[in-house]
Write an enzyme that holds these catalytic residues in place. Structure first.
Site, PDB file in Angstrom:
ATOM      1  N   ILE A 197      32.536  61.559  38.004  1.00 16.86           N
ATOM      2  CA  ILE A 197      31.498  62.184  39.132  1.00 16.86           C
ATOM      3  C   ILE A 197      32.628  63.078  39.627  1.00 16.86           C
ATOM      4  CG2 ILE A 197      29.552  62.443  40.857  1.00 16.86           C
ATOM      5  CD1 ILE A 197      28.183  61.471  38.149  1.00 16.86           C
ATOM      6  N   ASP A 255      39.727  64.023  39.624  1.00 17.53           N
ATOM      7  CA  ASP A 255      39.000  62.781  39.927  1.00 17.53           C
ATOM      8  C   ASP A 255      38.889  62.030  40.614  1.00 17.53           C
ATOM      9  OD1 ASP A 255      39.001  60.749  37.799  1.00 17.53           O
ATOM     10  OD2 ASP A 255      41.562  60.629  37.728  1.00 17.53           O
ATOM     11  N   PRO A 292      42.628  52.480  34.523  1.00 16.69           N
ATOM     12  CA  PRO A 292      42.480  52.209  35.909  1.00 16.69           C
ATOM     13  C   PRO A 292      41.715  52.397  36.433  1.00 16.69           C
ATOM     14  CG  PRO A 292      43.033  54.112  34.460  1.00 16.69           C
ATOM     15  CD  PRO A 292      42.979  53.150  33.225  1.00 16.69           C
ATOM     16  N   PRO A 309      39.100  41.107  47.937  1.00 12.42           N
ATOM     17  CA  PRO A 309      38.799  39.323  46.816  1.00 12.42           C
ATOM     18  C   PRO A 309      39.452  40.130  45.235  1.00 12.42           C
ATOM     19  CG  PRO A 309      37.327  40.846  48.201  1.00 12.42           C
ATOM     20  CD  PRO A 309      38.711  41.717  48.997  1.00 12.42           C
ATOM     21  N   THR A 310      39.578  41.137  44.957  1.00 14.56           N
ATOM     22  CA  THR A 310      39.479  41.636  43.706  1.00 14.56           C
ATOM     23  C   THR A 310      41.278  40.785  43.393  1.00 14.56           C
ATOM     24  OG1 THR A 310      38.351  43.298  43.169  1.00 14.56           O
ATOM     25  CG2 THR A 310      39.659  42.913  42.133  1.00 14.56           C
ATOM     26  N   GLU A 325      48.999  44.408  45.169  1.00 14.66           N
ATOM     27  CA  GLU A 325      48.807  45.409  46.854  1.00 14.66           C
ATOM     28  C   GLU A 325      47.868  45.679  47.175  1.00 14.66           C
ATOM     29  OE1 GLU A 325      51.301  46.602  47.838  1.00 14.66           O
ATOM     30  OE2 GLU A 325      52.863  46.494  46.402  1.00 14.66           O
ATOM     31  N   GLU A 349      38.586  46.308  57.068  1.00 12.14           N
ATOM     32  CA  GLU A 349      38.630  47.705  55.803  1.00 12.14           C
ATOM     33  C   GLU A 349      37.258  48.415  55.778  1.00 12.14           C
ATOM     34  OE1 GLU A 349      40.388  47.296  52.260  1.00 12.14           O
ATOM     35  OE2 GLU A 349      42.274  48.456  53.020  1.00 12.14           O
ATOM     36  N   GLY A 352      49.530  41.227  50.251  1.00 10.03           N
ATOM     37  CA  GLY A 352      49.782  41.059  49.039  1.00 10.03           C
ATOM     38  C   GLY A 352      50.751  40.379  48.952  1.00 10.03           C
ATOM     39  N   GLU A 393      56.478  46.802  45.997  1.00 11.99           N
ATOM     40  CA  GLU A 393      56.421  48.582  44.589  1.00 11.99           C
ATOM     41  C   GLU A 393      57.393  48.969  44.884  1.00 11.99           C
ATOM     42  OE1 GLU A 393      52.347  49.342  44.367  1.00 11.99           O
ATOM     43  OE2 GLU A 393      52.879  48.403  42.562  1.00 11.99           O
TER      44      GLU A 393
HETATM   45  P1  NDP Z   1      38.898  46.581  43.571  1.00 11.46           P
HETATM   46  O1  NDP Z   1      39.224  45.409  44.227  1.00 11.46           O
HETATM   47  O2  NDP Z   1      37.478  46.962  44.033  1.00 11.46           O
HETATM   48  O3  NDP Z   1      39.547  47.179  42.293  1.00 11.46           O
HETATM   49  C1  NDP Z   1      40.856  47.464  41.904  1.00 11.46           C
HETATM   50  C2  NDP Z   1      41.224  47.219  40.404  1.00 11.46           C
HETATM   51  O4  NDP Z   1      40.930  45.974  39.585  1.00 11.46           O
HETATM   52  C3  NDP Z   1      40.214  47.937  39.433  1.00 11.46           C
HETATM   53  O5  NDP Z   1      40.811  48.519  38.653  1.00 11.46           O
HETATM   54  C4  NDP Z   1      39.318  47.605  39.069  1.00 11.46           C
HETATM   55  O6  NDP Z   1      37.879  47.513  38.172  1.00 11.46           O
HETATM   56  C5  NDP Z   1      39.560  46.482  39.030  1.00 11.46           C
HETATM   57  N1  NDP Z   1      39.268  44.695  38.860  1.00 11.46           N
HETATM   58  C6  NDP Z   1      37.808  44.113  39.388  1.00 11.46           C
HETATM   59  N2  NDP Z   1      37.666  43.270  39.503  1.00 11.46           N
HETATM   60  C7  NDP Z   1      38.280  42.504  38.713  1.00 11.46           C
HETATM   61  C8  NDP Z   1      38.959  41.221  38.297  1.00 11.46           C
HETATM   62  N3  NDP Z   1      37.863  40.368  38.110  1.00 11.46           N
HETATM   63  N4  NDP Z   1      40.040  41.740  37.021  1.00 11.46           N
HETATM   64  C9  NDP Z   1      40.681  42.945  36.738  1.00 11.46           C
HETATM   65  N5  NDP Z   1      40.456  43.620  37.038  1.00 11.46           N
HETATM   66  C10 NDP Z   1      39.643  43.635  37.958  1.00 11.46           C
HETATM   67  O7  NDP Z   1      39.451  48.048  44.564  1.00 11.46           O
HETATM   68  P2  NDP Z   1      39.013  49.993  44.687  1.00 11.46           P
HETATM   69  O8  NDP Z   1      38.886  50.566  42.951  1.00 11.46           O
HETATM   70  O9  NDP Z   1      37.416  49.503  45.146  1.00 11.46           O
HETATM   71  O10 NDP Z   1      39.872  50.148  45.376  1.00 11.46           O
HETATM   72  C11 NDP Z   1      40.587  49.866  46.761  1.00 11.46           C
HETATM   73  C12 NDP Z   1      40.873  48.631  47.664  1.00 11.46           C
HETATM   74  O11 NDP Z   1      42.611  48.657  47.018  1.00 11.46           O
HETATM   75  C13 NDP Z   1      40.792  49.041  49.098  1.00 11.46           C
HETATM   76  O12 NDP Z   1      40.456  48.092  48.974  1.00 11.46           O
HETATM   77  C14 NDP Z   1      42.479  49.321  49.316  1.00 11.46           C
HETATM   78  O13 NDP Z   1      42.619  48.739  50.450  1.00 11.46           O
HETATM   79  C15 NDP Z   1      43.137  48.301  48.484  1.00 11.46           C
HETATM   80  N6  NDP Z   1      44.621  49.588  48.086  1.00 11.46           N
HETATM   81  C16 NDP Z   1      45.946  49.471  48.237  1.00 11.46           C
HETATM   82  C17 NDP Z   1      46.777  49.650  48.040  1.00 11.46           C
HETATM   83  C18 NDP Z   1      48.482  49.063  48.272  1.00 11.46           C
HETATM   84  O14 NDP Z   1      49.187  49.360  48.225  1.00 11.46           O
HETATM   85  N7  NDP Z   1      48.605  47.923  49.280  1.00 11.46           N
HETATM   86  C19 NDP Z   1      46.408  50.404  47.613  1.00 11.46           C
HETATM   87  C20 NDP Z   1      45.517  51.861  47.408  1.00 11.46           C
HETATM   88  C21 NDP Z   1      44.134  51.180  47.654  1.00 11.46           C
HETATM   89  P3  NDP Z   1      36.724  48.558  38.031  1.00 11.46           P
HETATM   90  O15 NDP Z   1      37.089  49.153  39.261  1.00 11.46           O
HETATM   91  O16 NDP Z   1      36.424  49.718  37.410  1.00 11.46           O
HETATM   92  O17 NDP Z   1      35.412  47.734  37.939  1.00 11.46           O
END
Ligand code: NDP
Length: 485
Positions: free
Chosen positions: A29, A95, A178, A232-233, A251, A382, A455, A459
């Site tokens: 989207i 994107d 991604p 959490p992830t 990260e 956050e 983290g 990187e």
């Molecule tokens: P998420 O934690 O929701 O997702 C991160 C990635 O992990 C996505 O590709 C997601 O897939 C994947 N994922 C989710 N669950 C699992 C699992 N159980 N096992 C393996 N992979 C999994 O983060 P967001 O994409 O919502 O990004 C935002 C977050 O990222 C923010 O909290 C931000 O602070 C953090 N962030 C940190 C950075 C850093 O360098 N420190 C830089 C940028 C962002 P899918 O989304 O497809 O379900």
């Protein structure tokens, strides 16, 4: 008619685009309009298997090539990315929704920097010679093997390169997943790497939600997992990787402090606060979202901040005059609006913004709250959106304690003209990536990453090499072997 953002296929495996429409469809989207511009399909178990087996096999020969040969390919890929920057930036804007004004200078360019930097380092990855009398030890810096990269949605090109470039430079292969929200850009990174001469199978991109990520992380063939995502992830992925004793880089998120002392240059401090809260519409992990302002300059700071924030140009992100884009998804917009309501309910003073912008797409106005206290939800969690919390403070000692009172530790910044104070304060802040009289610079030459819940590992820079390679040590005896019996 097919939208120009629609990729040739959902996955890139073994040097070619691969489709498998049996996977769950993932609509892409465009955040600026809410329209669907593309569809990709989540990887099926067959696709996951193809990606892992091809990457495992391809790594064997790649790890044996000289670093200079590997580096040459990465540097060629950097050149191609720079030459195609405009096209890649337009795609990044589709994107993510981030304005073209930003993506032209921050995404493919940053990815190209990583490819060039690690391409340059690849030929210099050596071990040590350690004399032991007539014997000696030598060490060899070896690849880890098969690495998995999992990305967040805010910097899809940059994350794909920040993980891929050091992994490949060290002789590893990669399977990159991604975020399902931004599946398009990493495919282009894979395409460009192969155009630059990367042998097939070394950099593969597969789509999917968390369960595809989880399938990659738990596969016994995988040696390392590098995740950019939320805390959490990160906890789930770290635990899953630990079960297989895999290397990790995490990260994760932040709630970083930006401390502005009375003697700071107010214009620069306001500029730092804007860069640290409103760039990418606030969807940046290292943002300084708790802005501590010393009481003496508080009103002056707030007045200039409101004035300059009023100059944000919201609009069509593909128009280069726009400098403030939408939230990446409707869901993220609603999360951010929920936090804004919480801020109002809990008694923070709204200085500007505070609502959804009256236009199509998922825009939230750049929002500043003053008189925020440490216990308010907007100061603790956050938000990942354009919501700045301004908190007052009196003394250096007090602000350091309050700045550190968080589970996170990604970044921190200080604005002051007193350089001894700047270094003294930074020295006591619990954060991995810090700034003095600046905010949110992330050059590839500098290590990037967090402490505490933000983290593990770093990187960029030479530090990243340590996280994508391992050291073998070899003891060489010249004389006879002595044994007890
Ligand atoms: P998420 O934690 O929701 O997702 C991160 C990635 O992990 C996505 O590709 C997601 O897939 C994947 N994922 C989710 N669950 C699992 C699992 N159980 N096992 C393996 N992979 C999994 O983060 P967001 O994409 O919502 O990004 C935002 C977050 O990222 C923010 O909290 C931000 O602070 C953090 N962030 C940190 C950075 C850093 O360098 N420190 C830089 C940028 C962002 P899918 O989304 O497809 O379900």
């Amino acid at each position: 008619m097919t939208h120009p953002a629609q990729p040739k296929a959902s996955h890139f495996i073994n040097g070619a685009y691969v489709e498998d429409t049996a996977g769950t469809p993932i609509p892409v989207i465009y955040a600026a309009t809410g329209e669907q511009i593309a569809t990709v399909y989540a990887a099926t178990p067959t696709i996951v298997e193809q990606a892992l087996s091809t990457a495992k096999e391809a790594q064997k020969a790649w790890g044996k090539m000289t670093g200079t040969e590997r580096g040459r390919i990465l540097r060629r890929a950097a050149d191609i990315m720079r030459a195609r920057n405009h096209e890649l930036s337009v795609l990044e804007t589709y994107d993510t929704g981030k304005p073209l004004q930003e993506t032209l200078v921050a995404d493919a360019t940053s990815g190209a920097d990583a490819l060039e930097y690690f391409g340059g380092l690849a030929g210099s990855l050596t071990g040590e010679h350690i004399p032991m009398g007539e014997d000696w030890v030598y060490t060899v810096r070896e690849a880890l093997g098969l690495c998995v990269g999992i990305g967040a949605w805010n910097y899809p090109t940059q994350i794909a390169c920040w993980k891929g470039a050091p992994a490949l430079a060290c002789g590893n292969s990669m399977v990159f997943k991604p975020s399902e929200t931004t599946p398009l850009c990493a495919l282009k990174v894979a395409e460009i790497l192969h155009e630059a001469g990367l042998p097939a199978g070394l950099y593969n991109v597969i789509q999917g939600m968390g369960e595809v990520g989880a399938a990659l992380v738990t596969d016994p063939r995988v040696d390392k997992v590098s995740l950019t995502g939320s805390v959490p992830t990160g906890k789930k992925v770290y635990a899953a990787a630990a079960a297989g004793m895999k290397h990790v880089t995490m990260e994760l998120g932040g709630k970083s402090p930006l401390i502005i002392f009375d003697d700071a240059n107010v214009e620069n401090a306001v500029g730092g606060a804007i860069n640290g809260n409103f760039y990418s519409s606030g969807q940046v992990c290292s943002n300084g979202t708790r802005v501590f302002v010393q009481k003496g300059i508080k009103e002056k700071f707030l007045a200039r901040l409101a004035e300059r924030t009023g100059a944000a140009v919201l609009g069509d992100p593909q128009d280069e005059a726009t400098n403030f884009g939408p939230m990446v998804t409707e869901n993220q917009m609603n999360i951010v609006l929920g936090y804004i309501e919480k801020g109002k309910e809990e008694g923070a003073r709204l200085i500007c913004g505070g609502k959804r912008a009256d236009m199509p797409g998922f825009f939230v106005e750049p929002t500043v709250f003053a008189d925020v206290t440490d216990d308010m939800t907007i100061a603790r969690e956050e938000i990942f959106g354009p919501v700045m919390s301004v908190l007052d403070f009196d003394t250096e000692e007090e602000v350091i304690a309050r700045a550190n009172d968080t589970e996170f530790g990604l970044s921190a910044g200080v604005f002051t003209n007193d350089f001894s104070r700047a270094h003294r304060v930074i020295g006591q802040l619990e954060a991995g990536s810090c700034f003095i009289n600046s905010y949110n610079d992330a050059p590839v030459e500098a290590p990037f990453g967090g402490v505490k819940a933000s983290g593990v590992g770093r990187e960029n820079s030479k530090e990243a090499i340590k996280h994508f390679s391992q050291v073998k040590s070899v003891y060489v005896r010249m004389g006879d072997v002595e044994a007890a019996f």
